[in-house]
Design an enzyme around this catalytic site. Sequence first.
Site, PDB file in Angstrom:
ATOM      1  CG  HIS A 371      39.284  38.135  32.089  1.00  0.00           C
ATOM      2  ND1 HIS A 371      38.624  39.131  32.777  1.00  0.00           N
ATOM      3  CD2 HIS A 371      38.448  37.730  31.120  1.00  0.00           C
ATOM      4  CE1 HIS A 371      37.422  39.294  32.249  1.00  0.00           C
ATOM      5  NE2 HIS A 371      37.287  38.464  31.233  1.00  0.00           N
ATOM      6  CE  LYS A 562      41.721  42.654  46.586  1.00  0.00           C
ATOM      7  NZ  LYS A 562      41.308  43.128  45.281  1.00  0.00           N
ATOM      8  NE  ARG A 563      38.901  32.179  44.923  1.00  0.00           N
ATOM      9  CZ  ARG A 563      38.494  31.177  44.160  1.00  0.00           C
ATOM     10  NH1 ARG A 563      37.381  31.283  43.455  1.00  0.00           N
ATOM     11  NH2 ARG A 563      39.173  30.047  44.099  1.00  0.00           N
ATOM     12  CE  LYS A 568      42.613  38.269  43.290  1.00  0.00           C
ATOM     13  NZ  LYS A 568      41.953  39.450  42.692  1.00  0.00           N
ATOM     14  CB  THR A 668      35.402  44.608  39.406  1.00  0.00           C
ATOM     15  OG1 THR A 668      35.385  43.257  39.890  1.00  0.00           O
ATOM     16  CG2 THR A 668      35.622  44.622  37.907  1.00  0.00           C
ATOM     17  CE  LYS A 672      32.339  43.981  42.667  1.00  0.00           C
ATOM     18  NZ  LYS A 672      32.682  42.575  43.012  1.00  0.00           N
TER      19      LYS A 672
HETATM   20  C1  LIG Z   1      33.758  41.899  42.765  1.00  0.00           C
HETATM   21  C2  LIG Z   1      33.965  40.543  43.287  1.00  0.00           C
HETATM   22  C3  LIG Z   1      35.187  39.894  43.096  1.00  0.00           C
HETATM   23  C4  LIG Z   1      36.359  40.551  42.396  1.00  0.00           C
HETATM   24  O1  LIG Z   1      37.143  41.222  43.359  1.00  0.00           O
HETATM   25  P1  LIG Z   1      38.612  41.767  43.020  1.00  0.00           P
HETATM   26  O2  LIG Z   1      38.969  42.582  44.213  1.00  0.00           O
HETATM   27  O3  LIG Z   1      38.482  42.601  41.796  1.00  0.00           O
HETATM   28  O4  LIG Z   1      39.470  40.580  42.836  1.00  0.00           O
HETATM   29  C5  LIG Z   1      35.353  38.622  43.604  1.00  0.00           C
HETATM   30  N1  LIG Z   1      34.354  38.008  44.276  1.00  0.00           N
HETATM   31  C6  LIG Z   1      33.171  38.611  44.495  1.00  0.00           C
HETATM   32  C7  LIG Z   1      32.122  37.890  45.258  1.00  0.00           C
HETATM   33  C8  LIG Z   1      32.925  39.890  44.002  1.00  0.00           C
HETATM   34  O5  LIG Z   1      31.737  40.469  44.207  1.00  0.00           O
END
Ligand SMILES: *Cc1c(COP(=O)(O)O)cnc(C)c1O
Length: 833
Positions: A371, A562-563, A568, A668, A672
Amino acid sequence: MTDRRRRSDTPSAAALPDREVRDVQRRLLDHLKHGIGKDAGDATPHDWYMVTARTVRDLLVETWIDSLRQADHSDAKRIYYLSLEFLIGRSLKANVLSTGVLDVTCAALAVLGQDLDAIAEQEPEAALGNGGLGRLAACFIDSMATVGIPGMGYGIHYHHGMFGQVIENGEQREMPENWLARGNPWEFARPEVAYPIRFGGHTVEYRDQDGRPRRHWEGGEEVIATAYDLPIPGFGAWTVNNIRLWDAKASKGFDLARFNRGDYIEAVREASASETIAQVLYPDDSTSQGKELRFKQEYFFAAASLRDILRRFLKRHGDLARLPEKVAVQLNDTHPSVAVPELMRLLMDEHRLPWGEAWEICVGTFAYTNHTLLPEALETWPVALFERLLPRHLEIIYEINARFLDDVRHRFPGEHDLARRVSLIAEEPEKRVRMAHLAFVGSHKVNGVARLHTDLMRAGIFSDLHRLFPDRIVNRTNGITPRRWLNQANPGLSGLITARIGEAWKTDLERLRELMPLAEEEGFRAAVMAEKREAKERLSRWLAHRISGPLDPSSLFDVQVKRIHEYKRQLLNVLHVIHRYNRLWAGDDVAPRTVLIAGKAAPGYAMAKAIIRLINDVADVINRDPATRDALKLVFVPDYNVSVAERIMPAADLSQQISTAGTEASGTGNMKLALNGALTIGTRDGANIEIAEEVGEENLFFFGLSAGDVERMTREGYDPKVFVASNPALARVLDMISDGYFSPSDPGRHRPIIESLTSGGDRYMLCADFAAYLEAQDKAERLFVDDPDDWTRRSILTIARMGKFSADGVVMDYAREIWGVQPTHPAGALHVA
Ligand SMILES: *Cc1c(COP(=O)(O)O)cnc(C)c1O
């Protein structure tokens, strides 16, 4: 099919037979009376949640038992997904939708004066994960059930999941999370499934009946792993799969007669100490803290899962050589990779197989998903820790390594450094086991999670291993479940889509392509635009009591969720926001925009926390400024989690995916947001590249350095000061932060952030990408303001072309290419109902 299988998921109470509504109503009241001991007059909102969950669970159980029996009966190959994290979120809505009882449940609750949406809010988050990796595991179990792969997830039954985030004086404060405090109505305790898991002790050599030397691990302490099962229904509830989570129990009871008062207290203390293993999820995303308890968690759950897998296999099969034919074990990251020496130990020490046979079984059974390539995230554990807690595993790892390196030296006799580089043991600065090398060598397939990421694996840290095993690394780009991320999160848009193309897209996302001609239809564009507006208003209403002041739903909703991590680049986003603020002050024509940022920082990650503080400080100044506040709003949405994500995704116009190229393995969140019609502004990184290939590069806003550029600039020497000196807008923004413009009471507060970008070397190259980022932002804004109709057309095309990123297709790919199984219910079979 029996009528417990799903019927529809759009409420249409008028068409419901009274009998069905009364039946559900009776079940609800029955659970209330016999499960909770109350009648409707005394029930609290939480009671209603519990009884609704129990009622829905009842519907799942029969299919669940059927699914398990069918998997046993058919002798199908079983897939096990080992993951230290499952970021599930809430289950009530998801399970109601999967079983097709939305309408009847809503109707029955309405008769009782209750509302399903309000009840669903009572459910605590199952936040047993940090971010993308844990959410991927949850999406995969949903998809495996939907496409009919008999899969099972294995993880830890954490008592405390991901911490809750509150913002106090602009700073993140972590709140302990306690999702099990009032009981979990979805889970089944399985106290009879219990395995002793050993830590410590020593190994002894002895001779078996045939005089062969053998080794045996004994002594130390034992902790009991005991199971909790969480049924996960596929859409249509034709298959219900299982996530089995391990809890830790002390192995010794208390012999009251033997203990005097003081010993008793000591014995209880010891017992609860061994139970700490399942207490808490480590809240670190992308860093390895190297804590002993974490190491114990990894072995504890890997060992319990393997014991369970072998027991199930041996019920049917005598011959362990057939294990790879009947069982596939996917390792989600290196966290479970101690499963490799553990399986070797079980096969050799307990089942008396010789090394060669055991090794063949091992490699045939395991596959490993990588990952991340960030060095600080790659797990290594001190040899000394293995020696103390898992001495037998260390012997086995040394033996794997000796045989492996012998082979390497034999095949590449001239390359003296190669063995050192690929060794499972790093010698400097202290001896450590490289868990990624262990997982790589012990698996038949190793996959990256987006094409670029997989290419970088082959070219970078795994290049030597790739040379040794040229067929081992494969790509499987991540995906998401369209059930949660479109059907459930965005019922308005889903309804609109279903009304035009039917509901086959829910289990066959490629069907969204049928929307492409509709992008040219004015009426459909208007409907999609109205739906986006409605989603933005809904989010604003929900945010109203969490932040000060309303949002402007006609402004561009610019979203980065995101985190919080330097790679990022939330900081790049903030620099842009400050630049817009300056332009507004300068009287430039700047379109109204609402910038939404959400995410948690690891509690020990000082720079990430500093960035959260900066975001909140900047928001404070900008949102208060009467000269600009109608045109620019910055909002930090606290406590980002799956449920918050479900609220934000439908409301986004612009999706920020701006990581330094080469650092984000896949992402991911990008999927979404695009599936909900947001256009992407992003770098050529992770799955962004493949999203662009699908939706058309003309329909998103790429900018900045490529992974190759980043690599070259790093090699040739990158100097951020050159970029600052040549860009007055950037220099101005950095100076404002540095001079305390956003922290007047504490002017030096944000200086360390700026120093990381200047004298600190700007590891993630924000300065290099700043100008290109502004240009891309302007281009996006131009389109949004000047031609909203064309924006919506591109948004529809984006949605229509996201089929590749359904986790259904992704798990079917894993099934065929990595696990060697054929799904039993192809998704198409679901449409007959
Ligand atoms: C999808 C998701 C992530 C991953 O987000 P990235 O933008 O791909 O880092 C992190 N936290 C939650 C709660 C998510 O639903």
